[in-house]
Scaffold this motif. Structure first.
Motif, PDB file in Angstrom:
ATOM      1  N   THR A 103     -41.693  25.692  -5.423  1.00  0.00           N
ATOM      2  CA  THR A 103     -40.350  26.162  -5.758  1.00  0.00           C
ATOM      3  C   THR A 103     -40.396  27.396  -6.644  1.00  0.00           C
ATOM      4  O   THR A 103     -39.745  28.411  -6.368  1.00  0.00           O
ATOM      5  N   ASP A 131     -47.723  22.309  -4.757  1.00  0.00           N
ATOM      6  CA  ASP A 131     -47.462  21.591  -5.996  1.00  0.00           C
ATOM      7  C   ASP A 131     -48.654  20.724  -6.410  1.00  0.00           C
ATOM      8  O   ASP A 131     -48.620  20.097  -7.467  1.00  0.00           O
ATOM      9  N   VAL A 165     -36.735  20.895 -19.424  1.00  0.00           N
ATOM     10  CA  VAL A 165     -36.634  19.831 -18.422  1.00  0.00           C
ATOM     11  C   VAL A 165     -35.337  19.066 -18.665  1.00  0.00           C
ATOM     12  O   VAL A 165     -35.011  18.721 -19.810  1.00  0.00           O
ATOM     13  N   TYR A 194     -41.945  12.238  -9.668  1.00  0.00           N
ATOM     14  CA  TYR A 194     -42.713  13.399  -9.230  1.00  0.00           C
ATOM     15  C   TYR A 194     -44.144  12.936  -9.011  1.00  0.00           C
ATOM     16  O   TYR A 194     -44.815  12.455  -9.932  1.00  0.00           O
ATOM     17  N   ASN A 223     -42.473  17.580  -4.758  1.00  0.00           N
ATOM     18  CA  ASN A 223     -41.739  18.837  -4.891  1.00  0.00           C
ATOM     19  C   ASN A 223     -40.338  18.561  -5.411  1.00  0.00           C
ATOM     20  O   ASN A 223     -39.627  17.698  -4.891  1.00  0.00           O
ATOM     21  N   GLY A 224     -39.956  19.318  -6.449  1.00  0.00           N
ATOM     22  CA  GLY A 224     -38.656  19.079  -7.065  1.00  0.00           C
ATOM     23  C   GLY A 224     -37.488  19.350  -6.149  1.00  0.00           C
ATOM     24  O   GLY A 224     -36.491  18.620  -6.151  1.00  0.00           O
ATOM     25  N   ASP A 225     -37.554  20.416  -5.350  1.00  0.00           N
ATOM     26  CA  ASP A 225     -36.458  20.726  -4.423  1.00  0.00           C
ATOM     27  C   ASP A 225     -36.214  19.594  -3.435  1.00  0.00           C
ATOM     28  O   ASP A 225     -35.082  19.405  -2.965  1.00  0.00           O
ATOM     29  N   ALA A 238     -32.962  12.100 -11.650  1.00  0.00           N
ATOM     30  CA  ALA A 238     -34.247  12.780 -11.648  1.00  0.00           C
ATOM     31  C   ALA A 238     -34.420  13.595 -12.916  1.00  0.00           C
ATOM     32  O   ALA A 238     -33.437  13.971 -13.572  1.00  0.00           O
ATOM     33  N   LEU A 240     -36.009  17.141 -13.911  1.00  0.00           N
ATOM     34  CA  LEU A 240     -36.480  18.347 -13.239  1.00  0.00           C
ATOM     35  C   LEU A 240     -36.368  19.567 -14.155  1.00  0.00           C
ATOM     36  O   LEU A 240     -35.503  19.612 -15.039  1.00  0.00           O
ATOM     37  N   ILE A 244     -34.828  24.632 -11.286  1.00  0.00           N
ATOM     38  CA  ILE A 244     -34.456  23.910 -10.062  1.00  0.00           C
ATOM     39  C   ILE A 244     -33.020  23.414 -10.119  1.00  0.00           C
ATOM     40  O   ILE A 244     -32.309  23.420  -9.113  1.00  0.00           O
TER      41      ILE A 244
END
Length: 305
Positions: A103, A131, A165, A194, A223-225, A238, A240, A244
């Protein structure tokens, strides 16, 4: 193996050209005594005299005459090497291999690489996005960018900027499941994990209180997306990085929870293999990326404030 006394050879070349210890000392910025000692040292090493010394003049011996041209060639070669290195630094060329998270790589690294290539057309960038935590040395990378809290390692790491975060969820999820007001409440919620950092989430409150929770939920991804569709659908919570989720929060699709609690700090780091010597192409790339990402993260931090 005994190495040549390059300093003495360079001083000899200058004295041979100037025909004077004093003039040579002034030309190269050393004391006359230092110049004299260097010539004496070189003569002792060679086992021969290089100059005839009188109170009125200084002249080369036959040996000195034979060696002066070689000494001047050595100095010329060294100067050429330095000029080549300086030219390489200002006009770097060759391949630089870079690893970056997916990302962050797509949003920030790829545009930066486009500008870097435009600035230095001689560079060839091999950019790999993943990642997964790559082994920089074993995989042959010159540079790796990581958004993480780094463990101790032999790699050279430069901390470029902090990364905030945030714990987020969709309004629909919070309306259905309730809004956590303490990190301990996350144990009763559906939390997305994650894959590369599964474990305990740590928090600290401005009052000094600390809390930790090991959340569980229906989704784990690297992957965060990839968490965003499930988050928007109201399926869980979540944790993140801001780059993002900031747009999601600004649009109202997601909201931040536990805003009074600070999650474990992470940062953007630029890593390189151990060692102090790096090619000019790598140094130029590091300098460009470090400056670019410090600026980007500073802007993102102001937006988040």
């Amino acid at each position: 193996m005994r190495l040549p006394d390059f300093e003495a050879w360079a001083i000899f070349a200058c004295v041979a050209e100037q025909r004077s210890f004093s003039a040579a000392a002034e030309a190269i910025g050393l004391s006359k005594g230092t110049v004299s000692k260097a010539i004496t040292r070189l003569e002792a090493s060679l086992g021969t005299s290089l100059f005839h010394r009188t109170s009125r003049r200084l002249s080369l011996t036959d040996s000195g005459q034979a060696l002066a041209e070689r000494a001047q060639r050595m100095v010329a070669e060294a100067r050429a090497a330095e000029e080549h290195a300086r030219d390489a630094a200002s006009n770097p060329s060759g391949t630089v291999r870079i690893a970056a998270p997916i990302t962050f790589g797509i949003r920030f690294v790829a545009p930066a690489i486009a500008d870097l290539i435009a600035l230095h057309p001689g560079l060839e960038i091999d950019l790999r996005l993943s990642d997964a935590r790559v082994d920089i040395v074993a995989d042959g990378f010159d540079i790796a960018l990581r958004v993480a809290e780094l463990p101790d390692s032999s790699l050279r790491a430069r901390r470029l900027a902090p990364v905030t975060v945030r714990v987020v969820a969709a309004p629909a999820y919070l309306a259905r499941a309730g809004t956590p007001t303490h990190p301990a409440h996350l144990a009763d919620h559906a939390c997305f994990g994650y894959a590369n950092a599964i474990g305990t989430w740590h928090f600290s409150h401005r009052s000094g209180e600390e809390a930790a929770v090991r959340p569980q939920g229906p989704l784990v991804t690297d992957n965060g997306d990839a968490m965003l569709p499930a988050l928007r659908a109201g399926l869980g919570i979540a944790r993140l990085p801001d780059f993002i989720v900031d747009e999601e929060i600004a649009s109202g699709r997601l909201v931040e929870v536990l805003a009074d609690w600070r999650s474990a700090s992470i940062a953007l780091h630029l890593l390189t293999p151990p060692g102090t010597l790096r090619p000019a192409r790598v140094e130029a790339t590091i300098a460009f990326l470090a400056d670019r990402f410090r600026q980007i993260c500073a802007v993102e931090s102001k937006r988040a404030a």
